[in-house]
Design a protein around this motif. Sequence first.
Motif: not given
Length: 312
Positions: A171-173, A162-164, A266-268, A21-24
């Motif tokens: 982050y976009e890239t 961070s992206n998951g 966590l376990f990628r 519910t929050m902005d970045r």
Amino acid sequence: MEKPRKKFIDVVHKAMVAANTMDRDELLFSYKGILYPLTVCSLEVFKAMESLEARSDDVILAGYPKSGTNWVGQILSDLVATFEKKTQDEENVNDEDLEEFPYLEVGDTGKYERMNKLPSRRVIFTHLLPDNLPRSIFKNKAKILLLLRNPKDVATSFYHFSNGMSVLPSYETWDDFFIAFMTEKMPWGSYFNYLSEWNKYADDENVMTITYEELKENRALGVKNIAAFFGISLTEEELQGVVERSSFQSMKENSLKTHGALGSVLFRKGGVSDWKSLFNEDQNEKMDKAFEEHIAGTKLGMKLKYDVYCKA
């Protein structure tokens, strides 16, 4: 012991719901010059943390985010649970009512009073710098297992995490993330600063240092050495059970049960040298230079075997 971790799953679920519910730019806050995720940490909790009374038999794991703390935390928790199972009444082991979220800095303000009432041995994880830990940890000579991982793989793993994970800015890239990682804009601060600060404790007799990479190379020896450091006496068969249950494959297969929706994040991969898939030549040079400037000549710097794991 691969039991469901209800407290872990509940805390993470609530944090992710709130973060959605929050902005970045609202996701992080600063405390003592270091950024932390707002939905899992708070100023009030950091202040309340000082009330924790550490014990000499506490089992403490310190490691920067994405250094392998969930993996090594599984090993520590399993070692303690295996020991307790044969020394205590079965009904007293793994009591859900006694469970706390394992990371010291995550929770509510009443967490530390509850922890002070918990029976020994308490297993505690943290991503914090030594100066931000409760003073009683060093005063009462609690033992700390300090976990290190090569900086390039830490950055790579942190990027994917961070992206998951909605509680952290995405982050976009990769290039955008790399800039943030190298300019100290990460949750829990700069990894190079983390290494520099913990290096001051590298010779402390109550601190054992282990690297993610050496544990990958010989998990059985690592588990045996960790148990010996914490004075956890187990048979060869019991130690082997801990080793088998801490394989990446075993933990990944059980991650939904043990870590809920966060398990798959966590376990990628759980490997070594994944950084080679992301770093370009310029980024390699920048991190190599930062390593040389901040940590190369130190005890922890040498322990990391940078030339082995971080050179293309």
